[in-house]
Design a protein around this motif. Structure first.
Motif, short mmCIF file in Angstrom:
data_model
loop_
_atom_site.label_atom_id
_atom_site.label_comp_id
_atom_site.label_asym_id
_atom_site.label_seq_id
_atom_site.Cartn_x
_atom_site.Cartn_y
_atom_site.Cartn_z
N CYS A 160 0.85 -1.19 0.00
CA CYS A 160 0.00 0.00 0.00
C CYS A 160 0.89 1.24 0.00
O CYS A 160 1.81 1.35 0.81
CB CYS A 160 -0.91 0.00 1.22
SG CYS A 160 -2.13 1.33 1.22
N SER A 161 0.61 2.18 -0.92
CA SER A 161 1.39 3.41 -1.01
C SER A 161 0.46 4.61 -1.12
O SER A 161 -0.61 4.53 -1.72
CB SER A 161 2.33 3.38 -2.22
OG SER A 161 3.28 2.34 -2.10
N TRP A 162 0.87 5.74 -0.55
CA TRP A 162 0.11 6.98 -0.66
C TRP A 162 1.05 8.16 -0.44
O TRP A 162 2.17 7.99 0.07
CB TRP A 162 -1.06 7.01 0.33
CG TRP A 162 -0.66 7.02 1.79
CD1 TRP A 162 -0.53 8.10 2.60
CD2 TRP A 162 -0.36 5.87 2.60
NE1 TRP A 162 -0.16 7.72 3.86
CE2 TRP A 162 -0.06 6.36 3.90
CE3 TRP A 162 -0.32 4.49 2.37
CZ2 TRP A 162 0.29 5.52 4.95
CZ3 TRP A 162 0.03 3.65 3.41
CH2 TRP A 162 0.33 4.16 4.68
N GLU A 163 0.59 9.33 -0.84
CA GLU A 163 1.40 10.54 -0.73
C GLU A 163 1.04 11.32 0.53
O GLU A 163 -0.13 11.39 0.92
CB GLU A 163 1.20 11.43 -1.96
CG GLU A 163 1.65 10.83 -3.28
CD GLU A 163 3.16 10.81 -3.41
OE1 GLU A 163 3.82 11.68 -2.79
OE2 GLU A 163 3.67 9.94 -4.14
N ILE A 164 2.04 11.93 1.16
CA ILE A 164 1.81 12.84 2.29
C ILE A 164 2.60 14.12 2.05
O ILE A 164 3.58 14.13 1.31
CB ILE A 164 2.22 12.21 3.63
CG1 ILE A 164 3.71 11.87 3.64
CG2 ILE A 164 1.36 10.99 3.96
CD1 ILE A 164 4.24 11.43 5.00
N LEU A 165 2.15 15.19 2.68
CA LEU A 165 2.84 16.47 2.59
C LEU A 165 3.67 16.67 3.84
O LEU A 165 3.17 16.56 4.97
CB LEU A 165 1.83 17.61 2.44
CG LEU A 165 2.39 19.01 2.21
CD1 LEU A 165 3.17 19.06 0.89
CD2 LEU A 165 1.26 20.05 2.22
N VAL A 166 4.95 16.95 3.68
CA VAL A 166 5.88 17.16 4.79
C VAL A 166 6.63 18.47 4.54
O VAL A 166 6.55 19.04 3.44
CB VAL A 166 6.88 15.98 4.91
CG1 VAL A 166 6.14 14.70 5.26
CG2 VAL A 166 7.68 15.80 3.62
N PRO A 167 7.34 19.00 5.54
CA PRO A 167 8.03 20.28 5.36
C PRO A 167 8.97 20.32 4.16
O PRO A 167 9.15 21.39 3.54
CB PRO A 167 8.80 20.44 6.67
CG PRO A 167 7.98 19.70 7.66
CD PRO A 167 7.42 18.52 6.93
N SER A 168 9.55 19.18 3.79
CA SER A 168 10.48 19.16 2.66
C SER A 168 9.77 18.97 1.32
O SER A 168 10.42 18.92 0.27
CB SER A 168 11.51 18.04 2.86
OG SER A 168 10.86 16.78 2.98
N GLY A 169 8.43 18.86 1.34
CA GLY A 169 7.67 18.66 0.11
C GLY A 169 6.79 17.43 0.19
O GLY A 169 6.38 17.02 1.27
#
Length: 224
Positions: free
Chosen positions: A159-168
């Motif tokens: 399972c893969s998904w995108e997250i938003l973090v301080p570095s992008g």
């Protein structure tokens, strides 16, 4: 700890009943607590339905060796699906998802009622992170958890998904290769990589979660 709580410790020994429960594999987590110096103690777990009750599941000898008994674990409302069916991409296959599972947190209980939380990990840093419920620095490596399963079940896939973090943007990937058998199981959680989140806490970005039949040679028990 109060005398009332000490009196409420329930030891359930013997074979499992035939009502869908298999005999527990008492050798699955056999091992020794690193740097143990607290003498012989009881190995217990908390009852999820009555948190004032502790259930004995075995013993710790004076050298820190873990010996588990054949016990019925405390009941839990968790099932395989409720725990692992979270992938929106539908790339994880679950077999027998209705099977009930009971994850536990082992405790060492001294004769005077003092409790020590135990963890299974491949390093002191990983154990510290586990024993402090994530409030210590995260580290790459492995930690294991004892889980009781009511029957056979599987969780397989990625399972893969995108997250938003301080570095992008960052991608989170979890690989599953779990095969539950009736009785006690060892789930191995491997943190391959992590990144700092917006909250300042570390967030796993690559994990591998599988099951092992016995305690691997590269992990040991630790105490709080």
């Amino acid at each position: 700890m109060s005398a009332l709580r000490l009196a409420s410790i329930a030891l359930i020994a013997g074979l499992m009943t035939s009502e869908g429960r298999a005999q527990a594999d008492t050798d699955i987590a056999a091992g020794k607590i690193r740097n143990w110096s607290h003498g012989a103690q009881a190995l217990v777990i908390m009852d999820f339905e009555d948190r004032s009750t502790l259930r004995a599941i075995g013993a710790i000898d004076a050298e820190g060796q873990i010996v588990m008994e054949q016990i019925v674990p405390p009941p839990s409302q968790q099932t395989v699906s409720r725990t692992f069916d979270t992938c929106r991409a539908n790339t994880v296959q679950i077999v027998n998802g209705s099977i009930g599972i009971t994850p536990i947190v082992p405790l060492a209980l001294s004769r005077d009622g003092n409790e020590r939380t135990l963890a299974i990990a491949d390093s002191e840093e990983m154990a510290l992170w586990r024993l402090n419920h994530g409030r210590a620095p995260m580290t790459k490596g492995v930690h294991l958890q004892l889980v009781y399963a009511e029957g056979e079940a599987e969780v397989q896939g990625i399972c893969s998904w995108e997250i938003l973090v301080p570095s992008g943007d960052a991608e989170v990937t979890v690989e599953y290769a779990i095969r539950f058998r009736p009785g006690w199981n060892l789930i191995r959680n491997r943190i391959v990589d992590f990144i700092e989140s917006w909250s300042g806490a570390d967030q796993e970005t690559h994990m591998i979660i599988d099951t092992v039949d016995v305690l691997p040679e590269d992990v040991v028990w630790f105490s709080q």
